[in-house]
Design a protein around this motif. Structure first.
Motif, PDB file in Angstrom:
ATOM      1  N   GLY A  46       0.826  -1.200   0.000  1.00 25.61           N
ATOM      2  CA  GLY A  46       0.000   0.000   0.000  1.00 25.61           C
ATOM      3  C   GLY A  46       0.859   1.248   0.000  1.00 25.61           C
ATOM      4  N   LYS A  47       0.211   2.376   0.086  1.00 22.37           N
ATOM      5  CA  LYS A  47       0.909   3.663   0.052  1.00 22.37           C
ATOM      6  C   LYS A  47       1.854   3.816   1.240  1.00 22.37           C
ATOM      7  CE  LYS A  47      -1.216   7.634   0.802  1.00 22.37           C
ATOM      8  NZ  LYS A  47      -1.920   8.929   0.716  1.00 22.37           N
ATOM      9  N   GLU A  48       1.443   3.370   2.416  1.00 22.05           N
ATOM     10  CA  GLU A  48       2.299   3.454   3.600  1.00 22.05           C
ATOM     11  C   GLU A  48       3.567   2.626   3.410  1.00 22.05           C
ATOM     12  OE1 GLU A  48      -0.972   2.724   3.655  1.00 22.05           O
ATOM     13  OE2 GLU A  48      -1.804   4.517   4.617  1.00 22.05           O
ATOM     14  N   ASP A  49       3.424   1.470   2.781  1.00 15.59           N
ATOM     15  CA  ASP A  49       4.577   0.623   2.502  1.00 15.59           C
ATOM     16  C   ASP A  49       5.523   1.326   1.526  1.00 15.59           C
ATOM     17  OD1 ASP A  49       6.244  -1.681   2.480  1.00 15.59           O
ATOM     18  OD2 ASP A  49       5.146  -2.524   0.775  1.00 15.59           O
ATOM     19  N   ILE A  50       4.975   1.998   0.546  1.00 15.54           N
ATOM     20  CA  ILE A  50       5.815   2.731  -0.418  1.00 15.54           C
ATOM     21  C   ILE A  50       6.616   3.807   0.308  1.00 15.54           C
ATOM     22  CG2 ILE A  50       5.806   4.263  -2.428  1.00 15.54           C
ATOM     23  CD1 ILE A  50       3.313   2.684  -3.416  1.00 15.54           C
ATOM     24  N   LEU A  51       5.949   4.582   1.155  1.00 17.21           N
ATOM     25  CA  LEU A  51       6.657   5.611   1.921  1.00 17.21           C
ATOM     26  C   LEU A  51       7.740   4.977   2.788  1.00 17.21           C
ATOM     27  CD1 LEU A  51       7.015   8.515   2.987  1.00 17.21           C
ATOM     28  CD2 LEU A  51       5.271   7.963   4.709  1.00 17.21           C
ATOM     29  N   CYS A  54      10.640   3.871   0.731  1.00 13.99           N
ATOM     30  CA  CYS A  54      11.425   5.036   0.270  1.00 13.99           C
ATOM     31  C   CYS A  54      12.455   5.418   1.327  1.00 13.99           C
ATOM     32  CB  CYS A  54      10.519   6.236   0.009  1.00 13.99           C
ATOM     33  SG  CYS A  54       9.578   6.219  -1.509  1.00 13.99           S
ATOM     34  N   LEU A  55      11.997   5.576   2.556  1.00 14.96           N
ATOM     35  CA  LEU A  55      12.884   6.041   3.617  1.00 14.96           C
ATOM     36  C   LEU A  55      13.839   4.959   4.097  1.00 14.96           C
ATOM     37  CD1 LEU A  55      10.490   8.385   5.576  1.00 14.96           C
ATOM     38  CD2 LEU A  55      12.214   8.957   3.867  1.00 14.96           C
ATOM     39  N   LEU A  56      13.396   3.729   4.099  1.00 12.21           N
ATOM     40  CA  LEU A  56      14.281   2.628   4.468  1.00 12.21           C
ATOM     41  C   LEU A  56      15.388   2.474   3.429  1.00 12.21           C
ATOM     42  CD1 LEU A  56      14.797   0.420   6.544  1.00 12.21           C
ATOM     43  CD2 LEU A  56      13.270  -1.064   5.228  1.00 12.21           C
ATOM     44  N   GLU A  97       7.555  13.573   6.671  1.00 15.83           N
ATOM     45  CA  GLU A  97       6.644  12.439   6.817  1.00 15.83           C
ATOM     46  C   GLU A  97       7.072  11.414   7.869  1.00 15.83           C
ATOM     47  OE1 GLU A  97       3.852  12.791   5.481  1.00 15.83           O
ATOM     48  OE2 GLU A  97       4.243  14.201   3.868  1.00 15.83           O
ATOM     49  N   TRP A  98       8.061  11.755   8.685  1.00 17.31           N
ATOM     50  CA  TRP A  98       8.573  10.815   9.686  1.00 17.31           C
ATOM     51  C   TRP A  98       7.454  10.227  10.541  1.00 17.31           C
ATOM     52  CZ3 TRP A  98      12.457   7.817  10.624  1.00 17.31           C
ATOM     53  CH2 TRP A  98      12.674   7.328  11.911  1.00 17.31           C
ATOM     54  N   ARG A  99       6.540  11.065  10.978  1.00 20.68           N
ATOM     55  CA  ARG A  99       5.467  10.614  11.866  1.00 20.68           C
ATOM     56  C   ARG A  99       4.435   9.749  11.157  1.00 20.68           C
ATOM     57  NH1 ARG A  99       4.968  15.051  16.431  1.00 20.68           N
ATOM     58  NH2 ARG A  99       7.052  15.894  16.167  1.00 20.68           N
ATOM     59  N   THR A 100       4.435   9.784   9.842  1.00 19.03           N
ATOM     60  CA  THR A 100       3.495   8.978   9.067  1.00 19.03           C
ATOM     61  C   THR A 100       3.918   7.511   9.028  1.00 19.03           C
ATOM     62  OG1 THR A 100       3.071  10.937   7.710  1.00 19.03           O
ATOM     63  CG2 THR A 100       2.318   8.839   6.827  1.00 19.03           C
ATOM     64  N   LEU A 101       5.201   7.269   9.216  1.00 16.15           N
ATOM     65  CA  LEU A 101       5.714   5.894   9.186  1.00 16.15           C
ATOM     66  C   LEU A 101       5.132   5.074  10.329  1.00 16.15           C
ATOM     67  CD1 LEU A 101       9.539   6.442   8.584  1.00 16.15           C
ATOM     68  CD2 LEU A 101       7.842   5.669   6.917  1.00 16.15           C
ATOM     69  N   GLY A 102       4.901   3.804  10.052  1.00 17.74           N
ATOM     70  CA  GLY A 102       4.504   2.890  11.111  1.00 17.74           C
ATOM     71  C   GLY A 102       5.664   2.660  12.059  1.00 17.74           C
ATOM     72  N   PRO A 103       5.386   2.233  13.284  1.00 23.17           N
ATOM     73  CA  PRO A 103       6.452   2.075  14.283  1.00 23.17           C
ATOM     74  C   PRO A 103       7.542   1.081  13.886  1.00 23.17           C
ATOM     75  CG  PRO A 103       4.322   1.340  15.162  1.00 23.17           C
ATOM     76  CD  PRO A 103       4.061   1.934  13.823  1.00 23.17           C
ATOM     77  N   ASP A 104       7.183  -0.006  13.206  1.00 21.28           N
ATOM     78  CA  ASP A 104       8.190  -0.996  12.815  1.00 21.28           C
ATOM     79  C   ASP A 104       9.172  -0.420  11.802  1.00 21.28           C
ATOM     80  OD1 ASP A 104       7.007  -2.837  14.498  1.00 21.28           O
ATOM     81  OD2 ASP A 104       5.901  -3.844  12.893  1.00 21.28           O
TER      82      ASP A 104
END
Length: 175
Positions: A46-51, A54-56, A97-104
Motif C-alpha cells: 500500500g501507500k504506507e509501505d511505499i513511503l 522510500c525512507l528505508l 513524513e517521519w510521523r506517518t511511518l509505522g512504528p516498525d
C-alpha cells in the motif's frame, strides 16, 4: 531491487515531497509510472509501505555509501552532500513524513540512521579527540542538518552549492 520497484519508489518520493503523503493517492503514483494504482500492489502492500520503503532504502543507501567511505570525514561529507543534491525528495519526505511511518519501519530506519551516525563519529574521532562521544554525535547531526537543508537552500547552482556545503560542513566538524 528491480528497476520497476526503484522507479516506483523514486516517483513516489517526488510526489510525496511535492504534495505531501496525504496529498498523493496510489492512483497518482500508478499514473505517474504508467500503470493503474492497483497494479502497484504487485510490488507494495500500500501507500504506507511505499513511503516506508522510500525512507528505508534511503537510509540503507546512505549507510552503505558511508561504510564504503569510512575513515575519512572529507569522503563522508562529499557522499552526503552528493546524496542531498541528487535526492532532495528523500530529504524532504524524511523531514516531513517521519510521523506517518509505522512504528516498525520507523524503528528500522532509525537503526540504520544511528549506524550512519556511528560511521561519521568514528571518522571524526581522530580529527577531534577533544570531543566526548555525545558531543561528536551532536556535531555530526548538526552537520546533517546543514547538508539536509539543500532542498530548501540550493539556489546557487549545483557545483557552487556542493563547494559551499563541503566547506561549511568541514569547518563545522574540524574547524
Amino acid at each position: 531491487m528491480t528497476p520497476r520497484r526503484r522507479q516506483i519508489l523514486d516517483t513516489a518520493a517526488d510526489l510525496f515531497a511535492e504534495r505531501g503523503f496525504h496529498g498523493v493517492s496510489v492512483h497518482d503514483i500508478g499514473a505517474a509510472v504508467g500503470v493503474s494504482g492497483p497494479a502497484l500492489y504487485k510490488h507494495f502492500s500500500g501507500k504506507e509501505d511505499i513511503l516506508g520503503q522510500c525512507l528505508l532504502h534511503a537510509s540503507e543507501q546512505l549507510l552503505a555509501g558511508a561504510k564504503d567511505r569510512a575513515g575519512t570525514i572529507d569522503a563522508l561529507i562529499g557522499w552526503h552532500t552528493e546524496f542531498a543534491l541528487e535526492r532532495p525528495s528523500l530529504i524532504v519526505i524524511q523531514e516531513r513524513e517521519w510521523r506517518t511511518l509505522g512504528p516498525d519501519v520507523r524503528e528500522q530506519v532509525r537503526e540504520r540512521q544511528l549506524a550512519y551516525i556511528g560511521v561519521w563519529t568514528d571518522a571524526l574521532h581522530p580529527l577531534r579527540p577533544d570531543l566526548e562521544p555525545a558531543e561528536a554525535r551532536a556535531a555530526v547531526q548538526a552537520v546533517f542538518g546543514l547538508l539536509n537543508s539543500t532542498p530548501h537552500s540550493a539556489r546557487i547552482g549545483r557545483d557552487a552549492m556542493r563547494a559551499l556545503l563541503t566547506r561549511m560542513a568541514r569547518a563545522a566538524l574540524v574547524g
